[in-house]
Design an enzyme around this catalytic site. Structure first.
Site, mmCIF file in Angstrom:
data_model
loop_
_atom_site.group_PDB
_atom_site.id
_atom_site.type_symbol
_atom_site.label_atom_id
_atom_site.label_comp_id
_atom_site.label_asym_id
_atom_site.label_seq_id
_atom_site.Cartn_x
_atom_site.Cartn_y
_atom_site.Cartn_z
ATOM 1 N N HIS A 1 0.816 -1.223 -0.074
ATOM 2 C CA HIS A 1 0.131 0.069 -0.135
ATOM 3 C C HIS A 1 0.725 1.289 0.056
ATOM 4 C CE1 HIS A 1 -2.636 3.133 2.065
ATOM 5 N NE2 HIS A 1 -3.393 2.713 0.811
ATOM 6 N N GLU B 1 0.293 5.104 0.168
ATOM 7 C CA GLU B 1 -0.552 6.308 0.382
ATOM 8 C C GLU B 1 0.277 7.609 -0.074
ATOM 9 O OE1 GLU B 1 -2.941 9.312 0.050
ATOM 10 O OE2 GLU B 1 -4.095 7.276 0.643
ATOM 11 N N HIS C 1 -6.352 4.494 -6.002
ATOM 12 C CA HIS C 1 -7.550 5.164 -5.372
ATOM 13 C C HIS C 1 -7.277 6.432 -5.364
ATOM 14 C CE1 HIS C 1 -9.510 1.648 -3.049
ATOM 15 N NE2 HIS C 1 -8.856 1.117 -3.883
ATOM 16 N N GLU C 2 -8.693 7.085 -5.415
ATOM 17 C CA GLU C 2 -8.620 8.721 -5.424
ATOM 18 C C GLU C 2 -7.811 9.161 -6.700
ATOM 19 O OE1 GLU C 2 -8.858 7.383 -1.606
ATOM 20 O OE2 GLU C 2 -6.915 7.596 -2.380
ATOM 21 N N GLU D 1 -16.722 1.986 1.457
ATOM 22 C CA GLU D 1 -15.944 2.201 2.753
ATOM 23 C C GLU D 1 -16.847 3.471 3.480
ATOM 24 O OE1 GLU D 1 -12.545 5.638 1.247
ATOM 25 O OE2 GLU D 1 -12.187 3.488 0.967
#
Length: 702
Positions: free
Chosen positions: A407, A409, A477-478, A502
């Protein structure tokens, strides 16, 4: 096979040169292109005798140069037809037919040194794509697009499923109104306050005379995403490109072209969902090999943070600098989810139930004050927290036959991520990670750029390319909403780019109709990592104080059905292992259901109301069916005539239980088995906000 026809029309200004008409291969659609008396290019589209788009203008506004929108003549007409079949690396079907007629018009502007722009149309039986192309030419080498003047003029006040035209987020629930009623003002913005009548694509429209029209784009490369401005009086839509930090839309160098603007149209809603037009308008992959790309199911240290059972951050100290911090001296908050022992628990669960991977969020230092600070350096993507033992977990997962999923971020500090990508991917390869979930929460750095602008579009595409070169799969994501680029980058398995499951954990949640709209909107461009499979529907059980009143707005059976109706080659079993341990009979469907398919049949569908989909597993004689509804209970009658004639299957039906409903009794379900064949008709009782999931496996003679 492709056949070409061309006509050079320089200096000829007759009626034939000013107008062109093309019929789709099966004569379902008719395209008419015409120049107005002032040299404005226009196009219109018909489905049989019914208008899809009234005459709509085309054009391009350039910064510091005359606009390419009028005073144009047709210098050349090229037409061709194409028909071939190709096989996706993974997908909803084994093969895709690419059959269209093409019309390319070279437009010249005599008053401005004969500048040229090509408008290229591809007309399919299920819709159309068109784009602008800029040949290399004197006076138009380096240029800046200020705005497009692309119109989609609708013939009536259609019903529309829309979200605000936020340049930085797609995470909204859908409004369902007439075009005349579009107004984003009452909607609370997530990042950027949208103009009152600016909405996003994919835009789903339904007409009163029975047409279904979807407007989007394909192959978004080196260009900003397209929003739409709605004229609530004339029902016209006009393109609005996401601006850069300078206010301009795109910085280009010829030869160059825009993305395809797409219109999918049918008089049957299921045919919209079955369309492969957007994929067909993307380029084939350039990767030499693709056998390392593995569609898969996974679990993860993720949902427990959303439901306030654990935290992403290790310590509660704020204002920690990434460099120079001795993390071993910081006291743990006692709630950090990504610790070695907890991750081993997920690995054990994945190994026991045959799930390929375990995602771990919050493993790396920097989560203490990462959000909303617009900091340049938050994460380095290689330094774990003290309680996360990378080598030990690599060995443990490998011993269990399970992969760990990385992951990253970025906190939207994208310049920081780009500086560190090479090191991060080397770290992944060193420790056996072959898939990464990226995130872009917050305001973009470089400051002033938007999530959906040209700068970020280029970043997403570079990341897909770079991960592919390292034989790494990616789930973003995003990010900007997909436009079919997973054909070009098949390692780009999925994106979020919409309001996912979510949101049920920390907001008013997603209404029951949400999942019946997403396939007609967001998923038109590509797979979504929606994170289905929540079994603990009422969330107070995880943290009564912080989750009071919060729940997922579906039944448990509908969560199973989403694995079929919401297509993705990477599907998460999103709940905690202990939630599944209480319902192992229902969890069996998640274990069984495929993620890669040879065939897909959209059996029943109406946007905002219901969807029933059947899919045939890749390389197997197994079929899986999902049926979902909105807030209304329904009975769906489903013919199984897609099954192989002469074969008997055992159907396991996971259905809403007696008295089930999304709000009062969401966990009530029942499981029954019956023999079925191609002559069988199933009646599925769907509760309010509910669904049904069916596995059908052939019965082998012993």
């Amino acid at each position: 096979m492709k056949r070409f026809f061309s006509l050079l029309l320089v200096g000829f200004v007759g009626v034939a040169a000013q107008a062109q008409t093309v019929h789709s291969p099966g004569n379902k659609l008719t395209l008419r292109f015409q120049l107005s008396p002032s040299g404005e290019p226009t196009y219109q589209l018909q489905f049989g005798a019914r208008p899809v788009l009234k005459p709509s203008r085309l054009g391009m506004l350039l910064q510091g140069q005359p606009a390419l929108d009028k005073g144009l003549t047709i210098a050349r007409v090229d037409s061709s037809q194409h028909d071939d079949t190709w096989a996706p690396v993974w997908g909803e079907v084994k093969q895709i037919r690419n059959r269209y007629k093409e019309l390319a018009l070279t437009l010249q502007q005599p008053a401005n040194n004969g500048r040229r722009v090509v408008v290229r149309f591809r007309l399919y039986d299920d819709g159309m794509g068109f784009r602008y192309e800029f040949p290399q030419q004197p006076g138009l080498t380096y240029f800046v697009v200020q705005e497009e003047k692309t119109e989609f003029n609708l013939p009536a006040n259609h019903k529309a499923f829309w979200i605000p035209g936020d340049y930085d987020s797609n995470e909204y629930t859908y409004s369902h109104t007439r075009l005349s009623e579009v107004n984003t003002t009452p909607i609370e913005p997530i990042q950027l306050k949208s103009a009152a009548q600016r909405i996003q694509t994919p835009l789903m429209l339904t007409s009163d005379d029975g047409l279904y029209v979807n407007i989007h784009e394909a192959a978004l490369v080196n260009y900003p995403a397209m929003m739409l401005n709605v004229d609530t009086k004339s029902f016209g839509l006009t393109s609005q490109l996401v601006p850069s930090a300078t206010g301009a839309a795109a910085y280009l160098q010829a030869p160059e072209h825009t993305p395809w603007r797409t219109i999918v149209v049918s008089d049957k809603a299921p045919e919209v969902l079955a369309s492969k037009l957007i994929l067909n308008l993307n380029e084939p992959t350039a990767f030499a090999t693709t056998d390392w790309i593995k569609p898969q199911k996974f679990v993860g240290v993720w949902w427990e943070m959303h439901v306030n059972k654990a935290s992403w951050n290790y310590a509660d100290t704020s204002n920690i600098k990434l460099a120079g911090t001795d993390w071993s001296k910081l006291k743990s908050n006692g709630r950090h989810g990504a610790n070695t022992a907890n991750v081993k628990r997920y690995i054990d669960f994945a190994a026991k139930h045959g799930l390929a991977s375990v995602l771990v969020e919050g493993w790396n230092v920097g989560w203490e004050d990462w959000a909303n600070n617009w900091k340049e350096e938050v994460f380095d993507f290689v330094t774990p927290y003290p309680d996360f033992n990378v080598p030990e977990l690599q060995a443990y997962a490998a011993g269990k036959g399970v992969k760990l999923m990385m992951h990253h971020e970025t906190s939207s500090s994208v310049t920081n991520y780009e500086r560190r990508q090479d090191a991060a991917y080397r770290f992944m390869k060193q420790y056996g990670y072959d898939a990464v979930k990226t995130g872009y929460v917050g305001r973009i750095i470089p400051r002033g750029e938007h999530h959906d602008g040209q700068w970020m579009v280029n970043h997403y595409n570079r990341t897909a390319q770079k991960t592919g070169e390292n034989q790494i799969m990616v789930d973003m994501h995003e990010s900007v909403r997909p436009t079919g680029l997973h054909r070009t980058y098949p390692n780009w398995l999925a994106s979020e780019a919409a309001r996912g499951n979510e949101f049920n954990a920390w907001s008013t949640g997603n209404p029951p109709e949400h999942e019946t709209i997403l396939p007609f909107t967001r998923l038109m461009g590509g797979p979504m990592d929606y994170t289905p499979g929540i079994f603990q529907i009422k969330l107070e059980g995880w943290n009564p104080e912080r989750n009071k009143g919060r729940q997922v707005h579906t039944t448990l059976a509908k969560q199973l059905a989403l694995y079929v109706t919401m297509y993705s080659p990477v599907q998460m079993a999103a709940d905690l292992p202990e939630a599944y341990e209480k319902h192992l009979d229902a969890f069996q469907f998640i274990k069984d259901v495929a993620v890669d398919w040879d065939d897909t049949r959209i059996l029943l569908a109406e946007p905002g109301d219901y969807i029933t989909t059947a899919r045939k597993a890749k390389g197997k004689e197994e079929w899986y069916l999902g049926s979902i509804t909105d807030e209304n209970a329904r009975t769906q009658t489903v013919k199984l005539d897609f099954l192989t004639p002469g074969t008997t299957y055992e159907a396991t039906i996971y259905a809403d239980g007696k008295g089930a409903s999304w709000d009062r009794n969401p966990q009530a379900y029942q499981i029954r088995k019956q023999k079925v064949n191609s002559k069988t008709t199933l009646k599925l009782q769907l509760a309010a906000g509910g669904g049904a999931a069916v596995s059908m496996k052939p019965i082998r003679n012993k």
